[in-house]
Design an enzyme around this catalytic site. Structure first.
Site, PDB file in Angstrom:
ATOM      1  N   LYS A   1      20.791  34.627  49.053  1.00  0.00           N
ATOM      2  CA  LYS A   1      19.563  35.284  49.534  1.00  0.00           C
ATOM      3  C   LYS A   1      18.313  34.597  48.986  1.00  0.00           C
ATOM      4  CE  LYS A   1      21.454  38.936  51.690  1.00  0.00           C
ATOM      5  NZ  LYS A   1      21.202  39.289  53.082  1.00  0.00           N
TER       6      LYS A   1
ATOM      7  N   ASN B   1      33.662  41.554  53.864  1.00  0.00           N
ATOM      8  CA  ASN B   1      34.827  41.435  54.744  1.00  0.00           C
ATOM      9  C   ASN B   1      36.032  42.096  54.077  1.00  0.00           C
ATOM     10  OD1 ASN B   1      33.276  39.962  56.582  1.00  0.00           O
ATOM     11  ND2 ASN B   1      33.719  38.044  55.553  1.00  0.00           N
TER      12      ASN B   1
ATOM     13  N   GLU C   1      46.606  30.147  55.299  1.00  0.00           N
ATOM     14  CA  GLU C   1      46.579  31.201  56.308  1.00  0.00           C
ATOM     15  C   GLU C   1      45.983  30.707  57.611  1.00  0.00           C
ATOM     16  OE1 GLU C   1      44.402  32.319  53.280  1.00  0.00           O
ATOM     17  OE2 GLU C   1      45.248  34.308  52.899  1.00  0.00           O
TER      18      GLU C   1
ATOM     19  N   GLY D   1      35.440  28.866  56.139  1.00  0.00           N
ATOM     20  CA  GLY D   1      34.021  28.603  55.905  1.00  0.00           C
ATOM     21  C   GLY D   1      33.739  27.115  55.805  1.00  0.00           C
ATOM     22  N   ASN D   2      32.474  26.824  55.559  1.00  0.00           N
ATOM     23  CA  ASN D   2      32.058  25.431  55.527  1.00  0.00           C
ATOM     24  C   ASN D   2      32.455  24.719  54.246  1.00  0.00           C
ATOM     25  OD1 ASN D   2      30.920  25.502  58.041  1.00  0.00           O
ATOM     26  ND2 ASN D   2      28.961  26.262  57.269  1.00  0.00           N
TER      27      ASN D   2
ATOM     28  N   GLY E   1      43.717  36.975  51.847  1.00  0.00           N
ATOM     29  CA  GLY E   1      44.843  36.441  51.094  1.00  0.00           C
ATOM     30  C   GLY E   1      44.434  35.835  49.770  1.00  0.00           C
TER      31      GLY E   1
ATOM     32  N   GLY F   1      40.370  29.011  52.180  1.00  0.00           N
ATOM     33  CA  GLY F   1      39.732  30.111  52.879  1.00  0.00           C
ATOM     34  C   GLY F   1      38.915  29.591  54.047  1.00  0.00           C
TER      35      GLY F   1
END
Lengths: 504, 504
Positions: A408, A384, A294, A271-272, A388, A269
């Site tokens: 948070k 979001n 993807e 992101g970091n 996939g 996916g």
């Protein structure tokens, strides 16, 4: 801009401004655009359309469209259209703050779809008629075929199904991308489907450009604009610890003989954390890796450059400006190692299962029994979309979900008694990783999974409360297969809404 | 019993009693048995094993096994072993009352698995070592190959993986079943997988018998016992109304050009509603239907007989005693029209998507937004399991879920604000049918789905309360993409637990 990018002379007389092209789009219609994770989306027509919508609405005329894409796009597309309230319906994935706000205000209808389902649902007619396609390409060839730019997404399907087509030719995109794509034209509707003849991530099974009936092309717009290349943030300590745990787990699986030394094709996916995982694999000596995924991010590009990943299949990019410069500079190198496919192929259940992909995806939260919420904050606000992740979680060899154990500032636990929304069921989740450790859920019953999740993934601040819930539920639950206390099951989420913290 | 059924002379000296054979099964081991929805399960060894376990436990010796099968079996297997507390772990599906009681008491660990996942998870090593396989067959051929009986399930995998094998040769099963099976030996572990070369439901891609190394066979037991052939209950009015709604919907889809006149391959779950749907299709003039499903029930057998279904692919049977007699009598007819496959093929995502199956499955409950619970009563007590419903819901052309709108004399609504357990997410459910009507969720956002579900599927007794919840949630929810009021979301279930009714 020279006509090196528009080489079919038949189309030169259809070159026009974005404003003129946007005039072809009518209120109430369904418009399908290119774009996948901020790459390859049209840069000019959506903004011109937003301007037109704004003017119409200033005059009291309602003007909204239904918008279909590959996945997320950028402020110039989703943002611009959402800001002017120009969207009635959006699918299958988006990540724009303005669009998100309208979705969660309840004023924009949004359908969150498995990326592998979008093209076929369009072909099945589930989304009605597609009036206009707006597709960014890097060039139009002499024969009228279209060279995609930095994403393919659903462009094949949009071009095939739309009644009229607007092409944006973006000469900011590297000409050298020509040859990198593999557009499979062997799909069909049942009962006419045949096996998809791909057995390795780097197999080529299609054509390097998109077909499009020139008669359908009503406008060609020249653009020169960058993709939404977001800055790269180095992985923080939490991400690195998550990555380290996953890498250790994969090493253990290789040692146990359950994975080959070069693993199986990786899906990661955005992101970091996935970037940190890739770096961790490289540092641990993994070599000859492959990717069937993807999106290619900075981390994967680096590993391709270093020869640690030998080939990668994708449908789009999500690069930082710096990585994008490297990509453009060395595009001849990357063209031999990257294959860009339609997303019905990059996410195809048949192929993900055949290849045995290792899925690595983020999540919002997981519960004691291994259900995963990838999309909804407190069960109701969508962040979001599922993207996939479901395609890979269900069909891959391993479905891993990665997240910090809290969010948070520690007020939210990513491990909860019951997830507030389910995107991946207990049947589809094999590994959960937080910075605390790895919960290996394979071959375990629900109660055994709870033991793994509490002991290995929960943050210490929440562990006792989870244990307490699990113990009381195991004692007092109506059924003790999946123990729950229904009045409390979602109380952590409500407490956060009421007090700003899931902690009592 | 003549040796017509045991034609490999090498195995004659291993013929023994069920008691002797059960002696090969050791405490603490994993045992894999044949059986799928009450057909083709071993009839004698499990009971002998239960007797042995009972004796051991009477002497204070703990004796439990982990039990893997194809799907559900019968009182002689699951029931007998559960009654003596002989099961430590059970997967992937079961429906026995005694086993269910132990599972929900929390004393028997149970893993509810997609039927398409079981064989590959076993090959991946997720379930550890399989010590013994106990497999019912109808005959052993001269070359030692094994002719399955009335189910195939995971038998190929169990025979391949088990260290030792016990065969039950059941001469109650018709000899004429020989030739009906299609055992695909082309599977592999990634990265060595190839396309499964099946493009029509009646394609034959394998062999008619199971291979088994004779050296692994430690015992052959002769049996003569019927499958669990449960009586056929004619469809009640509610089932008939559900069936009628679905048939009308399918006719409408044909008229709209979204389905061919002979539909697409049908998958149907077990029960009276699917039988009523098949009868309804026949009465409506549908012809040349095909089935690519897990189980053949009475209704499908009748339609094959009448030529309305031209061919059916399955992995097991669930017939009434009368239908079983007809099946045996006309087996030469059915052998030309029925193909029995391993369940990794009958439920293969690749094939279900390629064929575009129409999935028809029951459910426990659905919620406003199209999430479906197939397994858990009040979120905690498992009824049976997900079976193959997820394989077909995710990968088929249409995923339909069928249920009466109420249960338990009207005290339970099958349409609830939020399902108490999710087996099929909002991403995977396209059609919900109750006796009230059809909710067509295709191409709809969550709030639009709620409109369909409330208006077309909810029982009038619960409709106002659902509408009230939806209106208040749409006004007060934290996020309004999927509106919920968390303190109330599961309150209907808790009210039923507290008061015996979901009605206020």
């Amino acid at each position: 801009m020279s006509d090196e990018r528009i080489r079919d002379p038949r189309l030169l007389d259809r070159v026009m401004s974005a404003d003129a092209a946007a005039g072809f789009i009518q209120p109430g219609t369904t418009v399908a655009m290119s774009g996948f994770t901020g790459s390859g989306y049209p840069k000019a027509v959506p903004q011109a359309l937003a301007h037109r919508i704004e003017q119409a609405q200033a005059q009291g005329d309602r003007f909204q469209i239904s918008l279909l894409t590959g996945a997320s796009t950028a402020p110039e597309l989703d943002g611009a259209l959402a800001k002017v309230d120009g969207l009635a319906l959006r699918l299958p994935f988006q990540s724009d703050p303005d669009a998100r706000k309208r979705i969660n205000d309840g004023t924009l209808e949004y359908i969150d779809v498995h990326l592998s389902h979008v093209a076929q649902h369009a072909w099945f007619g589930f989304y009605g008629e597609i009036d206009t396609a707006v597709i960014e390409v890097s060039a139009i060839r002499e024969d009228g075929s279209l060279v995609p730019s930095t994403s393919v997404g659903n462009n094949k399907t949009w071009l095939d199904l739309a009644k009229k087509v607007i092409i944006e030719v973006n000469d900011w995109q590297p000409a050298g991308v020509d040859g990198m794509h593999d557009i499979y034209y062997g799909t069909a509707l049942p009962p006419h489907r045949r096996p998809v003849p791909l057995v390795k991530p780097d197999d080529r099974i299609g054509e390097t450009a998109l077909r499009c009936d020139p008669a359908k092309i009503v406008a060609v717009v020249r653009t020169h604009g960058p993709d939404r290349n977001s800055p790269f943030n180095p992985a923080d300590e939490t991400s690195q610890r998550i990555a380290m745990h996953l890498v250790e787990f994969l090493k253990h699986e290789v040692k146990a003989g359950r994975l080959p030394p070069n693993l199986l094709p990786l899906q990661s996916g955005v992101g970091n954390i996935p970037n940190a995982v890739l770096a961790g694999l490289a540092a641990s000596g993994f070599r000859n890796l492959t990717a069937f995924t993807e999106v290619i991010q900075d981390g994967m590009l680096d590993l391709l450059r270093e020869g640690i990943i030998s080939s990668a299949s994708c449908t789009g990019f999500a690069l930082s400006p710096e990585a994008n410069e490297r990509f453009k500079r060395d595009i001849d190198f990357y063209r031999q190692r990257i294959i860009m496919r339609t997303q019905e192929i990059s996410n195809h259940p048949e192929l993900i299962r055949r290849l045995g992909c290792i899925g690595m995806n983020g999540m919002v939260e997981a519960d004691l029994y291994g259900n995963v919420n990838s999309t909804h904050i407190m069960g109701t606000r969508i962040q979001n979309g599922i993207g996939g992740s479901g395609d890979f979680a269900r069909n891959g060899y391993l479905s891993t979900f990665l997240s910090p154990s809290t969010a948070k500032g520690g007020s939210i636990s990513s491990i909860v008694p019951m997830v507030s929304h389910v995107d991946h069921t207990e049947h589809d989740v094999s590994i959960i990783v937080t910075e605390q450790g790895v919960a290996d859920l394979r071959g375990l019953s629900p109660k055994q999974r709870a033991r793994q999740v509490i002991d290995h993934c929960a943050h210490p601040d929440f562990r006792d409360a989870l244990e307490d819930y699990f113990q009381r539920a195991s004692r007092d639950s109506y059924g003790k297969h999946t123990p729950h206390l229904l009045p409390e099951a979602l109380s952590w989420h409500q407490r956060w809404l009421d007090t700003g913290s899931m902690l009592k």
